[in-house]
Design a protein around this motif. Structure first.
Motif, PDB file in Angstrom:
ATOM      1  N   GLU A 182      -8.386  14.143 -30.644  1.00  0.00           N
ATOM      2  CA  GLU A 182      -7.974  13.069 -31.543  1.00  0.00           C
ATOM      3  C   GLU A 182      -9.005  12.842 -32.637  1.00  0.00           C
ATOM      4  O   GLU A 182      -8.646  12.606 -33.803  1.00  0.00           O
ATOM      5  N   HIS A 194      -7.429  14.862 -41.221  1.00  0.00           N
ATOM      6  CA  HIS A 194      -6.766  14.171 -42.330  1.00  0.00           C
ATOM      7  C   HIS A 194      -7.799  13.692 -43.345  1.00  0.00           C
ATOM      8  O   HIS A 194      -7.621  13.869 -44.557  1.00  0.00           O
ATOM      9  N   TRP A 247      -4.211   4.793 -39.014  1.00  0.00           N
ATOM     10  CA  TRP A 247      -4.006   5.748 -37.923  1.00  0.00           C
ATOM     11  C   TRP A 247      -3.466   5.054 -36.679  1.00  0.00           C
ATOM     12  O   TRP A 247      -2.607   5.586 -35.978  1.00  0.00           O
ATOM     13  N   ALA A 278       0.299   7.044 -35.776  1.00  0.00           N
ATOM     14  CA  ALA A 278      -0.208   8.416 -35.735  1.00  0.00           C
ATOM     15  C   ALA A 278      -0.963   8.651 -34.423  1.00  0.00           C
ATOM     16  O   ALA A 278      -0.861   9.723 -33.813  1.00  0.00           O
ATOM     17  N   HIS A 279      -1.698   7.643 -33.994  1.00  0.00           N
ATOM     18  CA  HIS A 279      -2.421   7.726 -32.713  1.00  0.00           C
ATOM     19  C   HIS A 279      -1.464   7.977 -31.560  1.00  0.00           C
ATOM     20  O   HIS A 279      -1.674   8.891 -30.747  1.00  0.00           O
ATOM     21  N   PHE A 308       0.042  11.409 -31.593  1.00  0.00           N
ATOM     22  CA  PHE A 308      -0.887  12.497 -31.277  1.00  0.00           C
ATOM     23  C   PHE A 308      -1.240  12.552 -29.788  1.00  0.00           C
ATOM     24  O   PHE A 308      -1.218  13.623 -29.180  1.00  0.00           O
ATOM     25  N   THR A 366       1.808  13.355 -36.943  1.00  0.00           N
ATOM     26  CA  THR A 366       0.850  12.480 -37.634  1.00  0.00           C
ATOM     27  C   THR A 366       0.960  12.651 -39.141  1.00  0.00           C
ATOM     28  O   THR A 366       0.834  11.674 -39.892  1.00  0.00           O
TER      29      THR A 366
END
Length: 328
Positions: free
Chosen positions: A121, A128, A224, A235-236, A239, A261
């Motif tokens: 992660e 990004h 995120w 996004a977290h 992922f 993400t």
């Protein structure tokens, strides 16, 4: 009505009432027991405290970021950021990153799962960041992936990114909402939402994101960790795999992984357009950081790209940061 018949009716009514009370009481007891069990389970959940970096959360029981990500590794990942030709010399540093991360580690930022997932992660997030702040190019010294954190703001904005139709976070006279930060923020409504998220008045002072590296990282981490919309994953979550796709997500080829993400953060400017360079560059940074961190690109996970994914939030505006704020 005969007395005998009337008595039977009264007795029947009392019996029905008693049954209703009994059933209602049973339901209440079941609900109370269920709530009680949930509270017991929650109270039994282990909570850990590790000082300033991570406290008061189950996630703090795992390794924290400083356990596996040191200053020398930050320097290795962003080796060219302070070269004379870079555009944010002296701005970005490890301490700013860790200070910002300490606000989000109790929420699971790089503290979810085992050590490998945590490192993955970290590399995904920084992938990004590196791609969006790079001034590298094909023949650049060290290669294009070595030049992350070269910028802290858009160099030649051609507009102020003010959407006057958005009234929740209206444009402030004199403010310009061009791209700034670690994952650049564009538009007044995104500055307003991010500012509310990190409790800093970015709507009136968008320039803070190019003046303070900790705030720049904080805004990126907030984005995120926060869904664009309540019905969608962050996004977290996409992922680390805590997001469970709906049938519509599956039909749209949106599945947990690094690809999702990009979909969440950039939508149709990156995703659903085949293997375009803009998408490949972000993946390359992610995999490059995995190699440098000793995890290896072979552990970059399934569903790495979003080439065929339908966007979560189709937009009529072309910019990659034209996303609606969370909760909309």
């Amino acid at each position: 009505m005969k007395r005998k018949t009337r008595n039977k009716i009264i007795l029947w009514s009392l019996a029905v009432t008693a049954v209703a009370v009994l059933v209602g009481g049973t339901i209440a007891l079941v609900l109370t027991a269920g709530t009680w069990k949930a509270q017991i389970k929650k109270s039994q959940e282990k909570i850990c405290n590790k000082g300033w970096e991570c406290s008061g959360s189950k996630y703090c029981c795992n390794d924290t970021i400083t356990d596996f990500f040191k200053v020398y590794q930050f320097e290795n990942l962003f080796a060219k950021r302070n070269t004379p030709v870079a555009h944010a010399v002296g701005f970005w540093d490890y301490q700013a990153f860790i200070t910002a991360a300490a606000l989000f580690e109790p929420q699971g930022f790089c503290t979810t799962g085992g050590k490998e997932m945590q490192m993955m992660e970290l590399c995904a997030f920084l992938g990004h960041v590196g791609a969006k702040t790079s001034c590298g190019y094909g023949v650049a010294t060290g290669g294009p992936t070595a030049w992350g954190l070269c910028y802290n703001h858009e160099m030649s904005p051609d507009q102020t990114y003010c959407d006057k139709t958005y009234t929740q976070w209206p444009c402030v006279e004199g403010a310009e909402y061009y791209g700034r930060g670690a994952i650049p923020v564009y538009w007044n409504f995104n500055y307003g939402a991010a500012g509310d998220g990190i409790k800093v008045d970015l709507l009136h002072h968008p320039e803070y994101l190019e003046q303070n590296a900790t705030l720049a990282f904080m805004a990126a981490m907030w984005r995120w960790m926060t869904p664009i919309k309540k019905s969608q994953p962050s996004a977290h979550e996409a992922f680390v795999g805590t997001w469970k796709p709906t049938k519509n997500d599956t039909l749209s080829k949106r599945l947990p992984g690094f690809g999702a993400t990009m979909n969440i953060l950039y939508g149709e400017s990156i995703c659903g357009r085949g293997f375009i360079d803009a998408m490949n560059v972000i993946i390359s940074h992610y995999q490059y950081y995995l190699d440098l961190m000793g995890v290896g690109r072979e552990h970059s996970g399934d569903n790495r790209d979003c080439a065929e994914q339908a966007p979560f939030n189709p937009s009529s505006k072309p910019d990659d940061q034209q996303q609606q704020p969370s909760g909309s």
